[in-house]
Design a protein around this motif. Structure first.
Motif, short mmCIF file in Angstrom:
data_model
loop_
_atom_site.label_atom_id
_atom_site.label_comp_id
_atom_site.label_asym_id
_atom_site.label_seq_id
_atom_site.Cartn_x
_atom_site.Cartn_y
_atom_site.Cartn_z
N GLU A 1 -3.87 -15.59 8.75
CA GLU A 1 -3.89 -14.36 10.00
C GLU A 1 -4.16 -12.89 9.30
O GLU A 1 -4.54 -12.19 10.11
CB GLU A 1 -2.34 -14.33 10.42
N LEU A 2 -4.02 -12.99 8.15
CA LEU A 2 -4.12 -11.56 7.27
C LEU A 2 -5.39 -10.66 7.63
O LEU A 2 -5.33 -9.70 7.92
CB LEU A 2 -3.71 -11.49 5.86
N PHE A 3 -6.41 -11.58 7.59
CA PHE A 3 -7.54 -10.94 7.62
C PHE A 3 -8.22 -10.63 9.03
O PHE A 3 -9.25 -10.22 9.20
CB PHE A 3 -8.73 -11.98 7.02
N LYS A 4 -7.11 -10.95 10.07
CA LYS A 4 -7.26 -10.11 11.24
C LYS A 4 -7.46 -8.44 10.92
O LYS A 4 -7.95 -7.69 11.79
CB LYS A 4 -6.23 -10.27 12.16
N HIS A 5 -6.79 -8.18 9.88
CA HIS A 5 -6.68 -6.66 9.41
C HIS A 5 -7.65 -6.29 8.59
O HIS A 5 -7.49 -5.51 7.83
CB HIS A 5 -5.23 -6.35 9.11
N GLN A 6 -8.84 -6.93 8.57
CA GLN A 6 -10.00 -6.84 7.43
C GLN A 6 -10.40 -5.49 7.24
O GLN A 6 -10.17 -4.62 6.17
CB GLN A 6 -11.03 -7.76 7.44
N GLN A 7 -10.41 -4.88 8.50
CA GLN A 7 -10.99 -3.13 8.60
C GLN A 7 -9.90 -2.29 7.85
O GLN A 7 -10.49 -1.73 7.03
CB GLN A 7 -11.17 -2.98 9.80
N ASN B 1 1.02 -1.24 -0.19
CA ASN B 1 0.12 0.15 -0.19
C ASN B 1 1.01 1.28 -0.23
O ASN B 1 1.74 1.12 0.83
CB ASN B 1 -0.83 0.12 1.07
N ASP B 2 0.81 2.13 -1.02
CA ASP B 2 1.48 3.34 -0.99
C ASP B 2 2.98 3.14 -0.96
O ASP B 2 3.54 3.90 -0.25
CB ASP B 2 0.95 4.39 0.00
N GLY B 3 3.47 2.27 -1.59
CA GLY B 3 4.91 1.95 -1.85
C GLY B 3 5.41 1.14 -0.43
O GLY B 3 6.68 1.25 -0.40
N LYS B 4 4.70 0.67 0.14
CA LYS B 4 5.02 0.02 1.28
C LYS B 4 4.55 -1.17 1.71
O LYS B 4 3.45 -1.59 1.14
CB LYS B 4 5.13 1.04 2.72
N VAL B 5 5.35 -2.08 2.50
CA VAL B 5 4.53 -3.31 2.86
C VAL B 5 3.71 -2.97 3.93
O VAL B 5 3.95 -2.73 5.10
CB VAL B 5 5.66 -4.32 3.08
N ALA B 6 2.45 -3.28 3.91
CA ALA B 6 1.58 -2.81 4.98
C ALA B 6 1.28 -4.07 5.67
O ALA B 6 1.24 -3.76 6.86
CB ALA B 6 0.27 -2.12 4.18
N PHE B 7 1.07 -5.27 5.15
CA PHE B 7 0.94 -6.66 6.12
C PHE B 7 1.82 -7.43 5.16
O PHE B 7 2.09 -7.48 4.20
CB PHE B 7 -0.47 -6.75 6.12
N ASP B 8 2.50 -8.41 6.39
CA ASP B 8 2.95 -9.33 5.77
C ASP B 8 2.70 -10.55 6.84
O ASP B 8 3.07 -10.61 8.16
CB ASP B 8 4.54 -9.36 5.89
N LEU C 1 -7.62 -3.39 5.46
CA LEU C 1 -7.55 -3.76 4.17
C LEU C 1 -8.71 -3.07 3.23
O LEU C 1 -8.59 -2.63 2.42
CB LEU C 1 -7.89 -5.39 3.99
N VAL C 2 -10.03 -3.21 3.90
CA VAL C 2 -11.17 -2.38 3.45
C VAL C 2 -10.95 -0.85 3.17
O VAL C 2 -11.12 -0.17 2.03
CB VAL C 2 -12.43 -2.67 4.21
N GLU C 3 -10.15 -0.26 4.03
CA GLU C 3 -9.83 1.06 4.21
C GLU C 3 -9.03 1.28 3.17
O GLU C 3 -8.92 2.41 2.56
CB GLU C 3 -9.24 1.66 5.36
N MET C 4 -8.02 0.35 2.75
CA MET C 4 -6.95 0.65 1.71
C MET C 4 -7.69 0.49 0.26
O MET C 4 -6.89 0.65 -0.67
CB MET C 4 -5.89 -0.48 1.78
N GLY C 5 -8.86 -0.06 0.28
CA GLY C 5 -9.79 -0.24 -1.01
C GLY C 5 -9.52 -1.40 -1.69
O GLY C 5 -9.62 -1.77 -2.64
N LEU C 6 -8.92 -2.47 -0.76
CA LEU C 6 -8.76 -3.94 -1.16
C LEU C 6 -10.10 -4.58 -0.75
O LEU C 6 -10.78 -4.61 0.02
CB LEU C 6 -7.33 -4.57 -0.43
N ASP C 7 -10.21 -5.87 -1.39
CA ASP C 7 -11.37 -6.50 -1.46
C ASP C 7 -11.04 -7.73 -0.27
O ASP C 7 -9.78 -8.03 -0.11
CB ASP C 7 -11.47 -7.33 -2.62
N ILE C 8 -12.04 -8.19 0.26
CA ILE C 8 -11.71 -9.32 1.28
C ILE C 8 -12.41 -10.52 0.77
O ILE C 8 -13.41 -10.40 -0.10
CB ILE C 8 -12.10 -9.20 2.78
N PRO C 9 -11.92 -11.82 1.12
CA PRO C 9 -12.71 -12.79 0.57
C PRO C 9 -14.19 -13.01 0.97
O PRO C 9 -14.79 -12.60 1.80
CB PRO C 9 -12.15 -13.95 1.28
#
Lengths: 278, 318
Positions: B234-240, B222-229, B242-250
């Motif tokens: 585990e990634l979708f603990k950050h679903q909120q 996101n914006d030239g950086k690794v936002a999550f790894d 991710l949605v704010e970044m304009g990304l889709d969730i499953p």
């Protein structure tokens, strides 16, 4: 009234003396004016060939294609056909002709001989339809894929076609860009009464249409409202297609003995059916 | 460790009105055996990032170590780019547009030839690569690539990369523009390649429902950086976020959220559709006193099930 009428249309590509690909085989169809029609089919099913037959980019080997009553075979009236049926293709980078956005949009109407004052009006109208008016003086090359495709749509609708054909116009876009393009297409259909024909690989996009046509091996094999087409999941699998993900889930639940119905189309319906059961 | 990236920064058109900072301090370690998914919306820097990994973009700031090859902005010593590119194979978007030779054989042989291998070794590799992507070698080797279908062309393009036997294979949007069955074929091909060819695979995808089916680790740009790894689950603990970044969730997560909002109790850790179905069955059994067996849920809910049949056979049907 029907906007486009195909009667027993066939088209083949001749690759060599021995190799002929029969891309469209004896297709008859009527597309109602003002409708939103989706066409799906596996790669090589003939759907893009069909699209190119709709505005005379290809002329049928057999049968006739009529656009508002005009036969696409008639050379003298071909511009009338092309004016009425605008096409947007897959790759956004291949559809730009000018380095300033307003010039790009003006290109089509200029070639139709529209008067200058009206061109100015049409450019503003077309850009505002796709939500890109603020970019009027900018350059297309710095835009996102979704913005470029909306621009391509603006360039087409500035020619005031009655029919808009989207030939996999969302294939190269990210989910956000896809949503933007589909929203614009639906708005043009609802507000301007434009007939939209949308060729796509995304079953979720097909779901939003009034009518869904499935092509396989050059023929129309299913043609109905999307809900009824997707209810025929076994047939779709044979045609190398699939159903929306929520429908897949519903089918699997049915198989396990949890009856949610196989006609679930989206997540809202699935949630609604599941609630009383859980 | 296969690839270590430290403090990587990259700016396009520096010192001009079009200056764009595409990468801002990226740090990432890619391990051998990773099945890594990279997501991020257009312009997030993910393509710029992967182009660094096989030397298509020169490092401006920071450093990258790919196996034993060091990439920095220093002019000397020059990194061994030929070796780098034999280690890291890159399959671009719409790779079929890059086929250029007269025959399928020549196209696939182009890479190995440039590695300076013996003719015998080239022959072996070409044959192996073509068969690995599910095409009949004898039938296709002398065909012109342009006579093939879209999905076949894409597989020939991938064969050209894997003939170089890369240790890391990077694929940018490998299923874009394909029909549903073509998508499934490419996905099962990628899984197959991980076992038989390149132990480390990196896939860029916009389709979150697709990528969660195979990746075991997800990196979000996101914006030239690794936002999550994070590990995939585990990634979708950050679903909120991710949605704010304009990304889709499953879709499975969205459905689970809505069911939970209506007061239905479902277990944790729902990411894929199979997870969701499992939890629905458990909840259903509990409420209705039934005994539906969760192991009966099919892995691929409804698709072109290639798992039971020989993959080569399925491909040859086309």
């Amino acid at each position: 009234m029907s906007a486009i009428e195909l009667k027993n249309v066939s088209f083949s590509y001749v690759l060599s003396e021995t190799e002929i690909v029969r891309a469209v085989r004896n297709v008859s169809l009527e597309i109602e004016e003002g409708s939103f029609v989706a066409i799906v089919g596996h790669n090589g099913s003939g759907k893009s060939t069909l699209a190119k037959l709709l505005n005379g980019l290809l002329i049928p080997d057999k049968g006739t294609v009529k656009v508002f009553g005009i036969d696409t075979k008639e050379k003298s009236t071909i511009y009338e056909v092309r004016k009425n049926v605008g096409m947007v293709f897959q790759n956004p980078d291949n559809q730009m002709v000018a380095s300033i956005i307003e010039d790009d949009i003006a290109f089509g109407p200029e070639n139709l001989g529209v008067k200058r004052e009206e061109i100015v009006e049409r450019v503003d109208w077309a850009l505002s339809q796709v939500g890109m008016l603020e970019h009027k003086k900018g350059t297309p090359f710095k835009l996102s894929g979704g913005q470029k495709q909306r621009l391509a749509i603006a360039g087409i609708i500035a020619m005031k076609p009655k029919v808009l054909v989207l030939d996999e116009s969302t294939a190269m876009l990210d989910p956000q860009g896809r949503a933007e393009v589909m929203r614009v297409a639906h708005e043009l259909n609802k507000k301007e009464g434009m007939t939209v024909i949308c060729i796509t690989h995304y079953m979720e996009e097909a779901l939003e249409a009034d009518r869904l046509i499935v092509m396989s091996d050059g023929k129309v094999v299913l043609d109905n409202i999307p809900k009824l087409v997707f209810a025929q999941s076994k047939e779709l699998l044979d045609y190398k297609l699939t159903v929306p993900l929520a429908t897949q889930a519903a089918i699997e639940l049915e198989n396990l003995g949890i009856s949610v119905g196989k006609d679930v189309m989206n997540k809202e319906e699935l949630v609604e059916r599941l609630c009383p059961l859980l | 460790m296969s690839i270590v990236v430290k403090n990587l920064q990259f700016t396009y058109s520096a010192n001009s009105p079009y200056e764009t900072r595409a990468l801002k301090d990226v740090n990432l370690t890619i391990n051998e055996g990773d099945f890594l998914g990279i997501v991020g919306h257009t312009g997030s820097g993910k393509s710029t990032f992967i182009q660094h990994l096989n030397g298509l973009i020169r490092v401006q700031e920071g450093e990258i170590e790919v196996f034993d090859i060091k990439l920095t902005n220093a002019k000397k010593p020059k990194p061994d780019l030929r070796k780098l590119r034999s280690h890291v194979g890159m399959v671009f978007q719409y790779p079929e547009y890059q086929l250029f030779e007269e025959t399928v054989y020549k196209d696939v042989a182009f890479g190995p030839k440039n590695l300076g291998l013996s003719q015998e070794e080239i022959n072996d590799r070409v044959k192996e690569a073509i068969e690995l992507v599910g095409l009949d070698y004898e039938k296709y080797k002398d065909r012109a690539p342009f006579e093939l279908s879209g999905g076949q062309k894409r597989r020939v393009a991938i064969a050209g990369i894997i003939a170089m036997k890369p240790k890391v294979l990077i694929l940018d949007e490998p299923t874009a523009g394909l029909d549903p069955s073509g998508k499934e074929q490419i996905l099962s091909l990628i899984k197959n390649l991980k076992e038989k060819c390149s132990p480390t695979i990196i896939v860029i995808s916009h389709d979150i429902d697709e990528i969660t089916r195979f990746a075991n680790r997800l990196v979000v740009f996101n914006d030239g950086k690794v936002a999550f790894d994070e590990p995939m689950k585990e990634l979708f603990k950050h679903q909120q976020e991710l949605v704010e970044m304009g990304l889709d969730i499953p879709l499975a997560i969205k459905i689970a959220n809505e069911l939970k909002a209506k007061g239905i109790k479902l277990g944790e850790n729902i990411v894929t559709m199979s997870d969701l179905l499992r939890e629905i069955v458990i909840a259903y059994n509990k409420k209705n006193g039934t005994n539906i067996d969760v192991s009966k849920i099919r892995k691929s809910v409804f698709n072109f099930d290639f798992s039971n049949s020989n993959q080569e056979e399925v491909f040859k049907d086309e």
